[in-house]
Design an enzyme around this catalytic site. Structure first.
Site, PDB file in Angstrom:
ATOM      1  N   GLY A  15     -55.490 -12.683 -23.966  1.00  0.00           N
ATOM      2  CA  GLY A  15     -55.070 -12.166 -25.271  1.00  0.00           C
ATOM      3  C   GLY A  15     -54.145 -13.109 -26.027  1.00  0.00           C
ATOM      4  O   GLY A  15     -53.546 -14.016 -25.453  1.00  0.00           O
ATOM      5  N   ARG A  19     -47.453 -10.991 -31.294  1.00  0.00           N
ATOM      6  CA  ARG A  19     -46.105 -10.477 -31.566  1.00  0.00           C
ATOM      7  C   ARG A  19     -44.987 -11.316 -30.938  1.00  0.00           C
ATOM      8  O   ARG A  19     -43.818 -11.116 -31.216  1.00  0.00           O
ATOM      9  CB  ARG A  19     -45.991  -9.014 -31.099  1.00  0.00           C
ATOM     10  CG  ARG A  19     -46.575  -8.043 -32.115  1.00  0.00           C
ATOM     11  CD  ARG A  19     -46.708  -6.643 -31.557  1.00  0.00           C
ATOM     12  NE  ARG A  19     -47.810  -6.540 -30.607  1.00  0.00           N
ATOM     13  CZ  ARG A  19     -48.067  -5.460 -29.880  1.00  0.00           C
ATOM     14  NH1 ARG A  19     -47.287  -4.405 -29.950  1.00  0.00           N
ATOM     15  NH2 ARG A  19     -49.097  -5.452 -29.055  1.00  0.00           N
ATOM     16  N   ASP A 114     -49.258  -9.704 -18.338  1.00  0.00           N
ATOM     17  CA  ASP A 114     -48.037  -9.575 -19.136  1.00  0.00           C
ATOM     18  C   ASP A 114     -47.106  -8.475 -18.632  1.00  0.00           C
ATOM     19  O   ASP A 114     -46.316  -7.935 -19.384  1.00  0.00           O
ATOM     20  CB  ASP A 114     -48.393  -9.355 -20.609  1.00  0.00           C
ATOM     21  CG  ASP A 114     -49.167  -8.071 -20.840  1.00  0.00           C
ATOM     22  OD1 ASP A 114     -49.445  -7.348 -19.864  1.00  0.00           O
ATOM     23  OD2 ASP A 114     -49.493  -7.795 -22.004  1.00  0.00           O
ATOM     24  N   TYR A 399     -26.619 -49.843 -14.479  1.00  0.00           N
ATOM     25  CA  TYR A 399     -27.747 -50.112 -15.379  1.00  0.00           C
ATOM     26  C   TYR A 399     -27.472 -51.370 -16.190  1.00  0.00           C
ATOM     27  O   TYR A 399     -26.469 -51.455 -16.905  1.00  0.00           O
ATOM     28  CB  TYR A 399     -27.910 -48.898 -16.301  1.00  0.00           C
ATOM     29  CG  TYR A 399     -29.106 -48.917 -17.201  1.00  0.00           C
ATOM     30  CD1 TYR A 399     -30.367 -49.280 -16.725  1.00  0.00           C
ATOM     31  CD2 TYR A 399     -28.991 -48.533 -18.526  1.00  0.00           C
ATOM     32  CE1 TYR A 399     -31.472 -49.276 -17.564  1.00  0.00           C
ATOM     33  CE2 TYR A 399     -30.095 -48.524 -19.370  1.00  0.00           C
ATOM     34  CZ  TYR A 399     -31.327 -48.896 -18.884  1.00  0.00           C
ATOM     35  OH  TYR A 399     -32.418 -48.882 -19.712  1.00  0.00           O
ATOM     36  N   ARG A 452      -8.924 -58.539 -12.064  1.00  0.00           N
ATOM     37  CA  ARG A 452      -8.349 -58.156 -13.350  1.00  0.00           C
ATOM     38  C   ARG A 452      -7.487 -59.309 -13.864  1.00  0.00           C
ATOM     39  O   ARG A 452      -7.038 -60.160 -13.097  1.00  0.00           O
ATOM     40  CB  ARG A 452      -7.509 -56.886 -13.220  1.00  0.00           C
ATOM     41  CG  ARG A 452      -6.300 -57.054 -12.353  1.00  0.00           C
ATOM     42  CD  ARG A 452      -5.594 -55.723 -12.119  1.00  0.00           C
ATOM     43  NE  ARG A 452      -4.364 -55.926 -11.361  1.00  0.00           N
ATOM     44  CZ  ARG A 452      -3.796 -55.010 -10.602  1.00  0.00           C
ATOM     45  NH1 ARG A 452      -4.350 -53.820 -10.453  1.00  0.00           N
ATOM     46  NH2 ARG A 452      -2.672 -55.258  -9.975  1.00  0.00           N
TER      47      ARG A 452
HETATM   48  C1  UD1 Z   1     -54.766  -1.951 -22.940  1.00  0.00           C
HETATM   49  C2  UD1 Z   1     -55.527  -0.703 -22.524  1.00  0.00           C
HETATM   50  C3  UD1 Z   1     -54.618   0.500 -22.699  1.00  0.00           C
HETATM   51  C4  UD1 Z   1     -53.368   0.322 -21.874  1.00  0.00           C
HETATM   52  C5  UD1 Z   1     -52.679  -1.001 -22.201  1.00  0.00           C
HETATM   53  C6  UD1 Z   1     -51.575  -1.272 -21.208  1.00  0.00           C
HETATM   54  C7  UD1 Z   1     -57.891  -1.062 -22.995  1.00  0.00           C
HETATM   55  C8  UD1 Z   1     -59.002  -0.827 -23.932  1.00  0.00           C
HETATM   56  N1  UD1 Z   1     -56.707  -0.577 -23.343  1.00  0.00           N
HETATM   57  O1  UD1 Z   1     -54.450  -1.810 -24.298  1.00  0.00           O
HETATM   58  O2  UD1 Z   1     -55.281   1.681 -22.301  1.00  0.00           O
HETATM   59  O3  UD1 Z   1     -52.485   1.394 -22.094  1.00  0.00           O
HETATM   60  O4  UD1 Z   1     -53.607  -2.098 -22.116  1.00  0.00           O
HETATM   61  O5  UD1 Z   1     -50.822  -2.374 -21.606  1.00  0.00           O
HETATM   62  O6  UD1 Z   1     -58.094  -1.664 -21.951  1.00  0.00           O
HETATM   63  N2  UD1 Z   1     -57.230  -9.138 -22.660  1.00  0.00           N
HETATM   64  C9  UD1 Z   1     -58.144 -10.122 -22.347  1.00  0.00           C
HETATM   65  N3  UD1 Z   1     -59.276 -10.219 -23.092  1.00  0.00           N
HETATM   66  C10 UD1 Z   1     -59.537  -9.376 -24.114  1.00  0.00           C
HETATM   67  C11 UD1 Z   1     -58.608  -8.375 -24.418  1.00  0.00           C
HETATM   68  C12 UD1 Z   1     -57.464  -8.276 -23.669  1.00  0.00           C
HETATM   69  O7  UD1 Z   1     -57.922 -10.911 -21.422  1.00  0.00           O
HETATM   70  O8  UD1 Z   1     -60.602  -9.539 -24.716  1.00  0.00           O
HETATM   71  C13 UD1 Z   1     -56.011  -9.037 -21.850  1.00  0.00           C
HETATM   72  C14 UD1 Z   1     -54.741  -9.250 -22.635  1.00  0.00           C
HETATM   73  O9  UD1 Z   1     -54.363 -10.622 -22.582  1.00  0.00           O
HETATM   74  C15 UD1 Z   1     -53.745  -8.381 -21.888  1.00  0.00           C
HETATM   75  C16 UD1 Z   1     -54.607  -7.244 -21.347  1.00  0.00           C
HETATM   76  O10 UD1 Z   1     -55.943  -7.725 -21.351  1.00  0.00           O
HETATM   77  O11 UD1 Z   1     -53.167  -9.054 -20.784  1.00  0.00           O
HETATM   78  C17 UD1 Z   1     -54.498  -5.999 -22.203  1.00  0.00           C
HETATM   79  O12 UD1 Z   1     -54.965  -6.325 -23.498  1.00  0.00           O
HETATM   80  P1  UD1 Z   1     -54.254  -5.767 -24.797  1.00  0.00           P
HETATM   81  O13 UD1 Z   1     -54.933  -6.284 -25.985  1.00  0.00           O
HETATM   82  O14 UD1 Z   1     -52.797  -5.953 -24.699  1.00  0.00           O
HETATM   83  O15 UD1 Z   1     -54.640  -4.222 -24.651  1.00  0.00           O
HETATM   84  P2  UD1 Z   1     -53.907  -3.005 -25.248  1.00  0.00           P
HETATM   85  O16 UD1 Z   1     -54.423  -2.743 -26.600  1.00  0.00           O
HETATM   86  O17 UD1 Z   1     -52.458  -3.132 -25.072  1.00  0.00           O
HETATM   87 CA    CA Z   2     -50.877  -4.737 -24.370  1.00  0.00          CA
END
Ligand code: UD1
Ligand code: CA
Length: 489
Positions: A15, A19, A114, A399, A452
């Site tokens: 992701g 933020r 994360d 040095y 000296r």
């Molecule tokens: C997701 C969950 C939500 C949960 C929350 C917890 C889903 C649809 N939703 O939401 O239910 O409460 O996490 O924090 O799963 N990531 C990828 N590839 C992607 C999308 C995301 O690797 O295509 C990774 C992000 O880097 C992150 C994690 O997956 O580490 C969660 O993704 P994020 O976009 O934060 O999901 P949330 O909307 O927070």
């Molecule tokens: Ca998240």
């Protein structure tokens, strides 16, 4: 991999982390207590000794891949080129393994990159419950004070079992009132996961493949969907911005300090004391306020560090005392002392009972047993023998503008104050040097090195050159008192 190990752990870390407002670092490379966010996820996963440990990367993937190769070589990066959702991320990981001929059989843990407070213990409890209950999928949930933004856990009204997860953006007002949330961490049966992911659609508010949809899919197909509620919701906190990053650091630091205190370390002021995860210690070490222990710093039994000290990758021996000191890659021997106001740089090695005093910098140098550099000095690329005392305000001139050279000072020497040792140079055992010397040549054992200019006095100079000055008046008064005023040099 042991009998109870999962077939794979998949860490989702592709992701964007918008933020965090960072142009330099992807979210998962921000640090908490000496380890990146993704590093915490990998470390927790490694505690389960999984058959495969995959990290899904996407945003700033080169940086994340480089970081994993350098610090967590056991983790296999898989690229998710476009972030089409958590379900798509897991599918991408499983397809990459399949393409390499790796067929998963058993449990797959999915976790996020994360959530640095999530421990191996929590993952183990999740995997344990999953196996014991014979579930198709088990989700780690938590009851939180502010559920906004999280996926909510929908439970069956009749039996309380998990029925589905609904995302904030897809939820009704009634569903948004639910305070049990999805942590984003799951245990799946590998085969059922592959099948369920194939059925996930993008028919939702974000147009993404949601991993969370697999729960409803598996339940409808008649599989058991279980949940483990985290004992403390703070264990699953995810980081989205730098406020949460600081909060997580505080919580993890409190945990690390508590563990140290329970193991016999005195921490005088936990509010201003910061430990990295790799710090180790022995009982009766005392840490005074405003002290940061970083990297693989080790505290020996009964040592005292601080106040106001930052020690990185530094070993402090038993009974040693280090105050107001910055150290990096140094070794402080048993009963040795450093500071106040010492700077120990990489390769500074103080033997037993050695002393580095006030405003002293030491780099790539060994001080023998009981050797002392008490005041205002720079010791670089030097070897100082046991029992030697280096006079105040001395510098190893290491040095020449191009190369670094060594200074060797033998055992039980007494070098004078304000010496410059022009390296390479060797002072023999038991030798002395005169104060104010510029030592350009070796001094033999037992000799006295003097380097000296001779002093000469010019009598009456002030009276001639600064007539009427307060200095001239003081000199005249001294002459009237009959003070001895030398007439010649
Ligand atoms: C997701 C969950 C939500 C949960 C929350 C917890 C889903 C649809 N939703 O939401 O239910 O409460 O996490 O924090 O799963 N990531 C990828 N590839 C992607 C999308 C995301 O690797 O295509 C990774 C992000 O880097 C992150 C994690 O997956 O580490 C969660 O993704 P994020 O976009 O934060 O999901 P949330 O909307 O927070
Ligand atoms: Ca998240």
């Amino acid at each position: 991999m042991s009998a109870n190990s999962p077939a794979a752990v998949v860490v989702l870390a592709a992701g964007g982390g918008t933020r965090m407002k960072s142009n330099r670092l992807p979210k998962v490379l921000h640090e908490v207590c000496g380890r990146s966010l993704v590093g915490h996820a990998v470390a927790a996963a490694e505690e389960l000794t999984p058959g495969q440990l995959v990290v899904v990367i996407g945003h700033m993937r080169e940086k994340v891949a480089e970081h994993l190769a350098a610090h967590h070589p056991g983790a296999r990066p898989v690229v998710q080129a476009e972030q089409n959702g958590t379900g798509h991320a897991v599918r991408t990981a499983l397809e990459a393994l399949a393409a390499d001929g790796i067929e998963l059989d058993g449990t797959v843990i999915v976790t996020t990159g994360d959530a640095p407070l999530l421990t191996g213990g929590t993952l183990r409890a999740l995997a344990g419950a999953h196996a014991e209950q014979g579930n198709g999928v088990t989700v780690l949930t938590a009851v939180v004070p502010e559920p906004f933004g999280y996926g909510r856990i929908l439970r069956d009204e009749a039996d309380g079992a998990v029925a589905a997860i609904v995302e904030e953006k897809d939820a009704s007002d009634a569903q948004r009132a639910i305070d049990e949330i999805n942590s984003g961490v799951f245990a799946f049966d590998a085969k059922l996961l592959v099948g369920a992911l194939a059925e996930v659609t993008t028919d939702n508010a974000q147009g993404e493949e949601y991993l969370t949809d697999t729960l409803e899919i598996l339940r409808r197909a008649g599989h058991r969907v279980g949940a483990v509620v985290a004992a403390d919701y703070r264990d699953i906190l995810g980081i989205n911005d730098r406020v949460q990053l600081a909060h997580a650091r505080r919580l993890l630091n409190d945990r690390l300090l508590e563990r140290a205190m329970r193991a016999g370390v005195t921490v005088v002021d936990p509010a201003t004391t910061w430990f990295d995860v790799q710090v180790s210690y022995e009982p009766d070490a005392v840490v005074l306020p405003n002290t940061q222990l970083q990297g693989e710093t080790h505290l020996g039994e009964g040592c005292e560090v601080g106040p106001n000290s930052t020690l990185k990758d530094t070993r402090i021996g038993a009974g040693a005392c280090v105050s107001n000191t910055t150290a990096n890659g140094a070794e402080v021997g048993e009963l040795a002392t450093a500071g106040p106001y010492a700077y120990l740089r990489p390769g500074a090695r103080l033997a037993r009972k050695a002393k580095v005093g006030t405003y002293v910098e030491v780099k790539n140098s060994e001080l023998g047993e009981g050797a002392k550099v008490p005041h205002l000095s720079y010791i670089g690329d030097a070897t100082i023998g046991e029992g030697t005392n280096v006079g105040a305000a001395s510098v190893t001139v290491n040095y020449d503008g191009v190369n670094k050279h060594r200074t060797v000072i033998g055992a039980h020497c007494r070098t004078g104050s304000d010496n410059m040792f022009i390296a390479p140079v060797t002072i023999g055992d038991g030798a002395y040097t005169a104060a104010g010397s510029v030592i350009t040549n070796d001094v033999p054992a037992g000799g006295l090195g003097v380097g000296r200019a001779q002093q000469r006095n010019i009598a009456g100079w002030v009276e001639r050159k600064r007539p009427g000055s307060t200095s001239a008046q003081a000199a005249a008064a001294a002459a009237d008192r009959g003070a001895e005023v030398p007439t010649e040099a």
